[in-house]
Motif scaffolding. Structure first.
Motif, short mmCIF file in Angstrom:
data_model
loop_
_atom_site.label_atom_id
_atom_site.label_comp_id
_atom_site.label_asym_id
_atom_site.label_seq_id
_atom_site.Cartn_x
_atom_site.Cartn_y
_atom_site.Cartn_z
N VAL A 265 -22.94 9.94 63.14
CA VAL A 265 -21.98 10.14 64.25
C VAL A 265 -22.17 11.47 64.96
O VAL A 265 -22.17 11.51 66.20
CB VAL A 265 -20.54 9.97 63.73
CG1 VAL A 265 -19.53 10.41 64.80
CG2 VAL A 265 -20.28 8.51 63.35
N PRO A 266 -22.32 12.60 64.26
CA PRO A 266 -22.51 13.86 65.01
C PRO A 266 -23.75 13.86 65.89
O PRO A 266 -23.82 14.65 66.85
CB PRO A 266 -22.64 14.91 63.88
CG PRO A 266 -21.94 14.30 62.71
CD PRO A 266 -22.23 12.83 62.80
N ALA A 374 -11.87 6.01 73.94
CA ALA A 374 -12.08 6.41 72.54
C ALA A 374 -12.63 5.24 71.75
O ALA A 374 -12.36 5.10 70.55
CB ALA A 374 -10.77 6.90 71.93
N SER A 375 -13.43 4.40 72.42
CA SER A 375 -13.90 3.16 71.80
C SER A 375 -14.87 3.40 70.64
O SER A 375 -15.15 2.48 69.88
CB SER A 375 -14.56 2.27 72.85
OG SER A 375 -15.62 2.94 73.49
N HIS A 376 -15.38 4.60 70.53
CA HIS A 376 -16.21 4.99 69.37
C HIS A 376 -15.80 6.38 68.95
O HIS A 376 -15.51 7.25 69.79
CB HIS A 376 -17.70 4.95 69.72
CG HIS A 376 -18.59 5.01 68.51
ND1 HIS A 376 -18.85 6.18 67.82
CD2 HIS A 376 -19.28 4.03 67.86
CE1 HIS A 376 -19.66 5.92 66.81
NE2 HIS A 376 -19.94 4.63 66.81
N ARG A 379 -16.90 9.73 70.52
CA ARG A 379 -16.39 10.17 71.81
C ARG A 379 -15.29 11.22 71.68
O ARG A 379 -14.94 11.89 72.65
CB ARG A 379 -15.87 8.97 72.61
CG ARG A 379 -16.95 7.95 72.95
CD ARG A 379 -16.37 6.79 73.74
NE ARG A 379 -17.39 5.80 74.06
CZ ARG A 379 -18.23 5.88 75.08
NH1 ARG A 379 -18.17 6.92 75.90
NH2 ARG A 379 -19.13 4.93 75.29
N PHE A 380 -14.71 11.36 70.48
CA PHE A 380 -13.66 12.37 70.30
C PHE A 380 -13.88 13.17 69.01
O PHE A 380 -12.94 13.77 68.49
CB PHE A 380 -12.27 11.72 70.31
CG PHE A 380 -12.06 10.66 69.26
CD1 PHE A 380 -11.56 10.97 68.01
CD2 PHE A 380 -12.35 9.33 69.53
CE1 PHE A 380 -11.35 10.00 67.04
CE2 PHE A 380 -12.15 8.34 68.58
CZ PHE A 380 -11.65 8.68 67.33
N LEU A 400 -6.74 13.66 66.76
CA LEU A 400 -7.87 14.12 67.59
C LEU A 400 -7.85 13.44 68.95
O LEU A 400 -8.12 14.07 69.98
CB LEU A 400 -9.19 13.85 66.88
CG LEU A 400 -9.49 14.67 65.63
CD1 LEU A 400 -10.75 14.14 64.93
CD2 LEU A 400 -9.67 16.15 65.98
N ILE A 401 -7.53 12.16 68.97
CA ILE A 401 -7.47 11.43 70.24
C ILE A 401 -6.35 12.00 71.12
O ILE A 401 -6.55 12.23 72.32
CB ILE A 401 -7.25 9.93 69.99
CG1 ILE A 401 -8.48 9.32 69.30
CG2 ILE A 401 -6.97 9.19 71.29
CD1 ILE A 401 -8.30 7.87 68.93
#
Length: 413
Positions: A265-266, A374-376, A379-380, A400-401
């Motif tokens: 992810v990062p 924020a679908s993945h 992204r946040f 976070l969102i």
């Protein structure tokens, strides 16, 4: 050798009109007695919640509890902001919205299996029944918010039973009519599914009824899950679900799977990174820790329903007419589940279609102040570890969102 002369001989007697009428009335009376018996036991069991707030429930109808709680509040104490959506919005903390955005009090209206019709019904309930004009509504959506799911009761099969069992909301549904609702509940009581559930719940509850718990109990221990339909409410005074407010989550995937995504992810800094399955992610998908039928079950036919999209448009238009500011949030799933959807469904195309649709809504209606994708979790800067299961986040991710939304909100101002 068989002597057929000893075989019994059946004689055909001609039926008279009187005999035919007698048979017909006997069948009608028999059907009516059986139907009345099944309906009567369904009313006593009330396992779907059609017939009042007490019954032998398998699932909590949180919609009713939230409706009744808001209806008893004095007008000056009504919230001025609402969180709406499916259970995937239950981890969003109302108090953090109050801290980050210019609102006084936020209430979480997220409901299990909440879809487009829930967003429409809640928006009408808040403005019409409560005669309130909130400042802000945060709408959480996913592709399956617009699922053409036909597993509801007869005549109203596109609606969830818990929504239909909430009169204050059901009356706003596009296909609702009192007569249609009564016939639907009658027919639903005669189904094999209803009979099976009635027997199971009667045995589970030992033929006793359980009242819906009230909403608004202060938490005793936020880290301990509250059993469904316990003596104290599973909801707090701001509508937050106790269980979904827990910070700790038991791993639902093997450690090596989360390890893959903690590393991957990062590195996802672009849309192509999110959509490209490298060798490690492909290996994770092929490991089969999520069944394929679970992946496709949320969106029957692998397509979004045009009528539900139109109803969502009506919801945005209605909120715009009432001068309610709107934040539309595209919700994530666990990145492993995202990849399973990516590999076996048209998930990427659905997200693209939603983005385009939401952009058009934002261009049309001034009340849409922000569309946040924020679908993945990439992204946040979310974490794979902050999920209760394949789609329910813990507050660590939802916080976070909300902070990312607040940053975008402040930039727009």
């Amino acid at each position: 050798m068989v002597d057929y002369s000893k075989e019994p001989i059946a004689r055909v007697e001609p039926a008279t009109p009187r005999d035919a009428r007698r048979f017909l009335w006997t069948m009608i009376v028999f059907v009516l007695i059986v139907s009345a018996t099944l309906v009567g036991f369904s009313v006593l069991s009330n396992h779907y919640g059609y017939f009042g707030p007490a019954g032998q429930f398998e699932f909590l109808n949180g919609r009713i509890g939230k409706v009744e709680y808001l209806q008893q509040l004095p007008p000056d104490d009504l919230p001025d902001a609402y969180i709406m959506g499916s259970s995937n919005m239950m981890s969003f903390q109302s108090g953090l919205v109050d801290d980050l955005l210019p609102v006084r009090r936020t209430f979480n209206l997220a409901a299990f299996w909440g879809r487009a019709e829930d967003l429409w019904a809640w928006s009408n309930f808040v403005t019409r029944d409560l005669q309130s004009q909130p400042k802000l509504v945060i709408l959480g959506i996913e592709p399956w918010t617009f699922a053409n799911d036909q597993r509801g009761p007869p005549l109203m099969s596109k609606y969830r039973r818990r929504l239909l069992a909430t009169p204050a909301l059901a009356k706003y549904l596009p296909e609702y009519h009192p007569l249609r609702w009564y016939v639907s509940t009658f027919m639903d009581s005669l189904t094999f599914q209803s009979l099976r559930l009635m027997l199971r719940m009667s045995l589970r509850h030992r033929f006793s009824h359980v009242a819906l718990p009230p909403i608004g109990f202060d938490p005793v221990d936020d880290t301990s899950p509250v059993p469904l339909l316990a003596d104290r409410s599973p909801f707090l005074e701001d509508g937050t679900n106790r269980g979904h407010a827990r910070r700790e989550a038991e791993p639902f995937l093997p450690e090596e799977i989360n390890g893959i995504y903690n590393q991957a992810v990062p590195r996802m800094t672009s849309e192509s990174d999110i959509l490209r399955l490298d060798a490690a992610r492909r290996l994770a998908v092929d490991s089969g820790h999520i069944r394929l039928d679970d992946a496709v079950n949320f969106l029957p036919g692998d397509s979004m329903d045009a009528e539900d999209l139109q109803l969502f448009d009506r919801t945005i238009e209605y909120l715009n007419q009432n001068n309610v500011e709107v934040v539309i949030l595209m919700l994530p799933v666990h990145p492993y589940f995202f990849d399973v959807l990516l590999a076996h469904t048209r998930h990427a195309q659905h997200l693209d279609d939603l983005r385009a649709h939401l952009k058009q809504l934002a261009d049309r209606f001034p009340s849409v102040k922000l569309v946040f994708d924020a679908s993945h979790i990439a992204r946040f800067d979310g974490t794979p570890d902050a999920f209760f299961d394949r789609y329910h986040m813990t507050p660590d991710n939802s916080d976070l969102i909300l902070r990312a939304i607040a940053n975008e909100w402040n930039k727009a101002r």
